[in-house]
Design a protein around this motif. Structure first.
Motif, PDB file in Angstrom:
ATOM      1  N   ARG A 106       9.984 -14.816  35.892  1.00 28.19           N
ATOM      2  CA  ARG A 106       9.492 -15.211  34.567  1.00 28.19           C
ATOM      3  C   ARG A 106      10.570 -15.028  33.509  1.00 28.19           C
ATOM      4  O   ARG A 106      11.468 -14.195  33.641  1.00 28.19           O
ATOM      5  CB  ARG A 106       8.278 -14.344  34.205  1.00 28.19           C
ATOM      6  N   SER A 112       3.987 -10.035  28.093  1.00 31.83           N
ATOM      7  CA  SER A 112       3.048  -9.362  27.190  1.00 31.83           C
ATOM      8  C   SER A 112       3.668  -8.028  26.752  1.00 31.83           C
ATOM      9  O   SER A 112       4.715  -7.611  27.277  1.00 31.83           O
ATOM     10  CB  SER A 112       1.721  -9.117  27.908  1.00 31.83           C
ATOM     11  N   THR A 287      -4.395 -10.498  24.199  1.00 31.32           N
ATOM     12  CA  THR A 287      -3.737 -11.104  23.036  1.00 31.32           C
ATOM     13  C   THR A 287      -3.989 -12.601  23.008  1.00 31.32           C
ATOM     14  O   THR A 287      -4.298 -13.191  21.963  1.00 31.32           O
ATOM     15  CB  THR A 287      -2.209 -10.849  23.102  1.00 31.32           C
ATOM     16  N   THR A 288      -3.864 -13.210  24.177  1.00 28.90           N
ATOM     17  CA  THR A 288      -4.073 -14.659  24.283  1.00 28.90           C
ATOM     18  C   THR A 288      -5.453 -15.050  23.783  1.00 28.90           C
ATOM     19  O   THR A 288      -5.617 -16.011  23.020  1.00 28.90           O
ATOM     20  CB  THR A 288      -3.891 -15.086  25.767  1.00 28.90           C
TER      21      THR A 288
HETATM   22  N1  LIG Z   1       4.657 -17.303  25.118  1.00 25.67           N
HETATM   23  C1  LIG Z   1       4.312 -17.148  26.378  1.00 25.67           C
HETATM   24  N2  LIG Z   1       4.745 -17.976  27.340  1.00 25.67           N
HETATM   25  C2  LIG Z   1       4.381 -17.816  28.604  1.00 25.67           C
HETATM   26  N3  LIG Z   1       3.580 -16.840  29.044  1.00 25.67           N
HETATM   27  C3  LIG Z   1       3.123 -16.000  28.150  1.00 25.67           C
HETATM   28  C4  LIG Z   1       3.457 -16.077  26.773  1.00 25.67           C
HETATM   29  N4  LIG Z   1       2.855 -15.065  26.126  1.00 25.67           N
HETATM   30  C5  LIG Z   1       2.162 -14.389  27.043  1.00 25.67           C
HETATM   31  N5  LIG Z   1       2.325 -14.947  28.255  1.00 25.67           N
HETATM   32  C6  LIG Z   1       1.743 -14.481  29.509  1.00 25.67           C
HETATM   33  O1  LIG Z   1       0.337 -14.625  29.399  1.00 25.67           O
HETATM   34  C7  LIG Z   1      -0.288 -13.535  30.056  1.00 25.67           C
HETATM   35  C8  LIG Z   1      -1.270 -12.881  29.084  1.00 25.67           C
HETATM   36  O2  LIG Z   1      -0.511 -12.265  28.042  1.00 25.67           O
HETATM   37  P1  LIG Z   1      -1.215 -11.437  26.910  1.00 25.67           P
HETATM   38  O3  LIG Z   1      -0.162 -11.052  25.935  1.00 25.67           O
HETATM   39  O4  LIG Z   1      -2.381 -12.194  26.407  1.00 25.67           O
HETATM   40  O5  LIG Z   1      -1.708 -10.167  27.736  1.00 25.67           O
HETATM   41  P2  LIG Z   1      -2.377  -8.834  27.231  1.00 25.67           P
HETATM   42  O6  LIG Z   1      -3.652  -8.657  27.982  1.00 25.67           O
HETATM   43  O7  LIG Z   1      -2.483  -8.849  25.741  1.00 25.67           O
HETATM   44  O8  LIG Z   1      -1.303  -7.776  27.732  1.00 25.67           O
HETATM   45  P3  LIG Z   1      -0.840  -6.351  27.147  1.00 25.67           P
HETATM   46  O9  LIG Z   1      -1.907  -5.352  27.489  1.00 25.67           O
HETATM   47  O10 LIG Z   1       0.412  -6.071  27.899  1.00 25.67           O
HETATM   48  O11 LIG Z   1      -0.600  -6.535  25.679  1.00 25.67           O
HETATM   49  C9  LIG Z   1       0.800 -12.611  30.548  1.00 25.67           C
HETATM   50  O12 LIG Z   1       1.017 -12.818  31.916  1.00 25.67           O
HETATM   51  C10 LIG Z   1       1.991 -13.010  29.745  1.00 25.67           C
HETATM   52  O13 LIG Z   1       3.179 -12.768  30.449  1.00 25.67           O
END
Ligand SMILES: Nc1ncnc2c1ncn2[C@@H]1O[C@H](COP(=O)(O)OP(=O)(O)OP(=O)(O)O)[C@@H](O)[C@H]1O
Length: 448
Positions: A106, A112, A287-288
């Motif tokens: 990646r 994240s 976050t997503t």
């Molecule tokens: N800009 C991006 N491009 C590609 N993949 C992404 C991007 N941002 C996040 N991801 C991927 O999307 C997935 C979800 O990320 P997210 O940030 O929503 O996770 P999270 O549950 O908030 O994690 P954490 O507890 O680490 O903050 C992860 O696998 C991350 O690597």
């Protein structure tokens, strides 16, 4: 007993009291209020002892020179000319240990928060340092990463100093010191005093009574990491140290070869008048989900929501104004901004530059920016990052008073308009279970 910090820095060679007291492989937990200068101290300690240092901003450790996580992990070892086979063997082991194996190809810039911290700490360990200085190492780490770190620290063959702004689980196995006015005082960190919420599964909140003010997600689907073919320059040709171009046996990498992350379909109702905690492992999509619900990234499905205030984990990048007052006034006006600063206990720093504030106050400032116009919901992404004990207690009270409608009442009492009528909601992510329990509801991601 207070200890001069020079002993801890190892500057007084003949009389190194700390070394004598703690033996060769000491574990120190050094905590200090936000603004105490602890981060600077941590960095200086690493500089003077030659220990590997991982600062509180894990993203700052990502070089951005490398196309993949695997290459990023190799970076330090390449500088030390670690033989290629040895390097790949270490990377494979570290990736396994830190749960990074599926992420090796990646783009490191798309990870994240927790994934980024895992990469930063794993990279520091891969060069096999003689000592370790970690500043706020649990920020953003889920329970699995926390357990891995505790295990790594226990097995580490050298001195480990953990610096943090408050108590964390890592304090329990170490000798604790408070860093205050440039001096270390042997002292346990206090646990924050928090008023716990009901912390019920979210379904029970939804069943209670649906309200017009709820945030409603209907069949929401989000894709991340999609890139157009050919973007980013194709094959990087990286084969690791000591290899000949085009002949190495190491894995090939392509910038932008990140697999798509898919979330959903998610159907949820975040109740008005309540704090809902989004819980889940690093990278599961908390976050997503919040970004999509706030309309900040493209998604499929419907979101029905009042006006939303958003506080990202990386708050510093969000500040753009020369004073706290101007920052909170952005998109609002001075009267609202002054009221918000006062409500968050920040009136005394109104004229200071946001980035000159200690991290705890910066976090509260970001909160003030999110609530200033009286929105119907606020989304907070890991808001405990940067907070000290007092800051945690303060934020908990502010969140709880916010969902009771006290901020909106406060605005109206002053003749100031609020964007929202009725009770607002808070949706947030947080890996600190003690703190998360201030919530009324919890939802586990990914949804089954
Ligand atoms: N800009 C991006 N491009 C590609 N993949 C992404 C991007 N941002 C996040 N991801 C991927 O999307 C997935 C979800 O990320 P997210 O940030 O929503 O996770 P999270 O549950 O908030 O994690 P954490 O507890 O680490 O903050 C992860 O696998 C991350 O690597």
């Amino acid at each position: 007993m207070a200890l001069c910090t020079h002993y801890c820095l190892g500057l007084h060679r003949g009389g190194d009291l700390m070394q004598e007291q703690q033996g060769q492989h000491s574990r120190r937990y050094i905590w200090g209020a936000s603004g105490s200068g602890l981060s600077q101290y941590a960095w200086e300690m690493a500089e003077h002892t030659g220990a590997a240092w991982v600062g509180n901003d894990a993203a700052a450790h990502i070089s951005l020179l490398r196309a993949t996580v695997e290459q990023e992990l190799a970076f330090g070892m390449e500088q030390l000319a670690v033989p290629r086979d040895e390097m790949f063997a270490r990377i494979a082991k570290a990736a396994e240990q830190w749960g990074l194996t599926p992420l090796l190809q990646r783009d490191p810039a798309s990870l994240s928060t927790g994934q980024t911290r895992r990469v930063a700490i794993a990279s520091a360990l891969l060069v096999q340092p003689s000592g370790l200085v970690l500043d706020c190492p649990l920020d953003g780490c889920d329970t699995a990463a926390q357990a891995t770190l505790a295990q790594v620290i226990n097995g580490f063959d050298g001195e480990v100093s953990i610096c943090d702004r408050r108590w964390t689980v890592l304090a329990d196995d170490a000798e604790s010191f408070e860093y205050r006015e440039g001096v270390l005082h042997p002292m346990q960190p206090p646990r924050p005093q928090l008023q716990q919420g009901s912390y019920l599964p979210l379904e029970q909140g939804v069943e209670a009574a649906a309200q017009d003010n709820d945030v409603v997600l209907n069949e929401v689907i989000v894709h991340r990491g999609e890139r157009k073919a050919g973007r980013g320059g194709g094959r990087s040709g990286w084969r690791g140290a000591g290899s000949k171009p085009g002949r190495g046996a190491g894995p090939k990498a392509e910038r932008g070869a990140a697999p798509t992350f898919a979330l959903g379909p998610v159907s949820l109702r975040f109740p008005a008048g309540a704090i809902t905690h989004l819980r889940g492992a690093n990278g599961c999509g908390k976050t997503t989900l919040m970004l999509a619900a706030a309309g900040l990234i493209p998604h499929q499905g419907q979101v029905q929501a009042p006006t939303i205030g958003w506080v990202p984990t990386a708050m510093d990048q969000a500040f753009s104004q020369p004073s706290a007052l101007r920052e909170v006034s952005l998109g609002s006006d001075q009267a609202h901004a002054e009221a918000a600063l006062a409500w968050c206990g920040l009136e005394e720093v109104a004229q200071l530059h946001p980035l000159d504030l200690p991290s705890s106050q910066r976090r509260l400032l970001a909160f003030a920016c999110a609530i200033v116009r009286g929105p119907g919901a606020i989304f907070l992404d890991e808001p405990t990052v940067g907070l000290d004990t007092a800051g945690i207690e303060q934020l908990a009270v502010l969140m709880q008073r916010f969902v009771q409608g006290k901020w909106h009442e406060h605005l109206r009492e002053r003749g100031l308009a609020a964007l929202h009528e009725g009770l607002p909601s808070v949706v947030w992510s947080c890996h600190e279970q003690d703190f998360a329990h201030i919530s009324d509801f919890v939802v586990d991601l990914p949804l089954s």
